[in-house]
Design an enzyme around this catalytic site. Structure first.
Site, short mmCIF file in Angstrom:
data_model
loop_
_atom_site.label_atom_id
_atom_site.label_comp_id
_atom_site.label_asym_id
_atom_site.label_seq_id
_atom_site.Cartn_x
_atom_site.Cartn_y
_atom_site.Cartn_z
N GLY A 254 125.20 13.18 -32.20
CA GLY A 254 124.71 13.67 -33.48
C GLY A 254 123.50 12.90 -33.97
O GLY A 254 122.56 13.49 -34.54
N ASP A 255 123.49 11.58 -33.75
CA ASP A 255 122.32 10.78 -34.12
C ASP A 255 121.11 11.16 -33.27
O ASP A 255 119.98 11.20 -33.77
CB ASP A 255 122.63 9.30 -33.94
CG ASP A 255 123.76 8.83 -34.84
OD1 ASP A 255 123.64 8.96 -36.07
OD2 ASP A 255 124.78 8.35 -34.31
#
Length: 500
Positions: A254-255
């Site tokens: 997600g990052d």
């Protein structure tokens, strides 16, 4: 891009402990993990910043760091990754996320650090960095940085595209962000699903609900291995499938998605183009082995306290204790640095002058590896353990911090001293432009850089040469933390101020 990519949010210290399981615990039916190695890395907003820097961007990280060993370790890791850290003070402990793994699989996650501490006030330098950004990524991990009123006002006012990666325990995005990037479970928690709704219908409902609630231009709900769903109008949502099927460790995906989308928007891409690029990059990230394969080799672990005489005043814990005591009393933290190989009267004069400028003096000492890199394989003459003990024995020194990098950038980022002192003939250059390389770092939190006079005729390099040749010691006093020794000066102290 006309400015840096600025990442704003909570940074954690992540550690993966790898081991082997070959037996059960004798007093309870649980596996015993025999540790073989561990790897530290920045987590949360710090991981997103490292990903952006690894793609060649100039990256500024606005985060909060605690005065503890975890904060010192994060400073070293972020500096080694090329991230410029604009740190706010953080009460409490550094949040840590520890994964116990065997054969590539996570057996248990251990979180520590307690309840979130309160981040301190941002400086003018922090607010200017947000205003001058080419893009801003808010990487919220629910620990308070994204909730800070001054930061939120700066985020609402910036003209740069803002990407908001939310957290269920965090605040709402500021109005007008260009893209919000919740994952599937976060969107479902923020906008509850209707009974019996399909997966895509639930994701679409969550995206549209958050877009209207936050007045965001677009919301992309990430769907793990199935890509993402993008809603940027009231029309039919855009489903972006991954170009490859990826299975593996999804930690950090997600990052990676949010960092890639931010970089694309900074280059002027459309939101739909940014999301497609982010899906492709996140999928390749997981397929390539995840966070264990994507990051550069970590920085060497922070040097701990040295045992023996004076050991209680050496190392991260000793320094953290001094910082906490002085700051609690509203005092001034002074720091200086160098190799201090063959401690001599010139060094002592500089240290004594530095101590008079505040309420404590922290000495940042180059490690043996750092000195050898700066001075050559024959240096240091005196090993770091002995050098640190000699410094700690001086009444004008309150604590010693050993650092392994060529410069004290990471140490300074963690210490955030009010005054940084150098001894020697440092001209301020043309006009008011400071010549000290540390001045730019000190400005991030409103610190000062100061030059103090030193005694003529003292030089570690000359002392060593004279001792080897059997001659007389003489020559200029060295500033061992920065390579070649400067010239002589008995000039009064000069200071260059950071922005208060």
């Amino acid at each position: 891009m006309t400015g840096p990519v600025v990442v704003v949010g909570d940074t954690l210290l992540d550690r993966d402990v790898e081991g082997v399981v070959s037996r059960l615990c004798p007093d309870s039916p649980v596996p015993v993990l025999d540790e073989t190695e561990y790897v530290d890395r920045p987590g949360g907003a710090g991981l997103a910043a490292v990903f952006a820097a690894a793609q060649g961007a100039e990256v500024v990280l606005v985060t909060a760091l605690a005065n503890d060993a975890g904060g010192a370790r994060l400073s070293a890791l972020l500096a080694s990754a090329g991230v410029q850290v604009y740190a706010l003070p953080l009460t409490g402990a550094t949040p840590e996320k520890i994964r116990l793994r065997a054969r590539g699989r996570v057996l248990l996650r251990h979180d520590r650090g307690g309840q979130p501490g309160e981040p301190g006030e941002p400086t003018e330098a922090v607010l200017r960095a947000i205003g001058n950004a080419s893009a801003v990524l808010v990487s919220d991990y629910g620990r308070g940085v994204a909730r800070h009123p001054a930061l939120r006002a700066a985020l609402a006012a910036t003209r740069a595209p803002v990407v908001w990666d939310p957290h269920p325990r965090g605040p709402a995005a500021v109005p007008g962000v260009q893209l919000a990037t919740p994952n599937e479970s976060e969107a479902r928690e923020l906008v509850p699903a209707l009974p019996g709704a399909t997966r895509l219908a639930t994701a679409s409902r969550g995206a549209q609900g958050l877009r209207r609630r936050w007045r965001a231009a677009a919301v992309a709900v990430t769907l793990g291995g199935d890509g993402a769903l993008l809603c940027h109008t009231d029309s039919t949502p855009l489903v972006v499938p991954p170009p490859i099927t990826a299975e593996g460790d999804t930690c950090g995906a997600g990052d990676r998605f949010a960092a890639t989308a931010s970089l694309a928007l900074a280059r002027g891409a459309l939101v739909s183009e940014a999301v497609q690029e982010a899906v492709a990059e996140a999928s390749a990230f997981v397929a390539g082995g995840g966070v264990a394969s994507a990051l550069p080799p970590p920085a060497r672990p922070e040097v701990g306290a040295v045992s023996g005489p004076g050991g209680e005043r050496i190392g991260v814990s000793a320094v953290a204790s001094v910082l906490a005591e002085v700051r609690a009393a509203g005092g001034t933290v002074v720091a200086t640095g160098g190799c201090f190989d063959l401690l001599h009267a010139g060094h002592v004069a500089t240290l004594q002058a530095a101590r008079k400028l505040g309420d404590c003096l922290i000495v940042c000492l180059n490690s043996d590896a750092s000195v050898a890199g700066l001075k050559g394989p024959e240096r240091p003459v005196v090993p770091e353990g002995d050098r640190s003990r000699l410094l700690a024995a001086l009444s004008c020194v309150d604590a010693v911090l050993i650092f392994d990098e060529p410069t004290p950038q990471a140490a300074l980022t963690w210490l955030r001293p009010d005054i940084w002192v150098k001894g020697g003939d440092y001209a301020t250059g043309a006009g008011d432009t400071p010549a000290l390389p540390e001045a730019e770092i000190l400005r991030r939190w409103g610190g000062h850089t100061v030059v103090v006079p030193y005694l003529d005729g003292r030089s570690t390099t000359d002392m060593i040469a004279a001792a080897r040749a059997g001659g007389q010691v003489g020559g200029p006093c060295c500033d061992a933390s920065r390579g070649p020794e400067p010239g002589w000066s008995a000039a009064p102290a000069r200071a260059t101020e950071g922005t208060r």
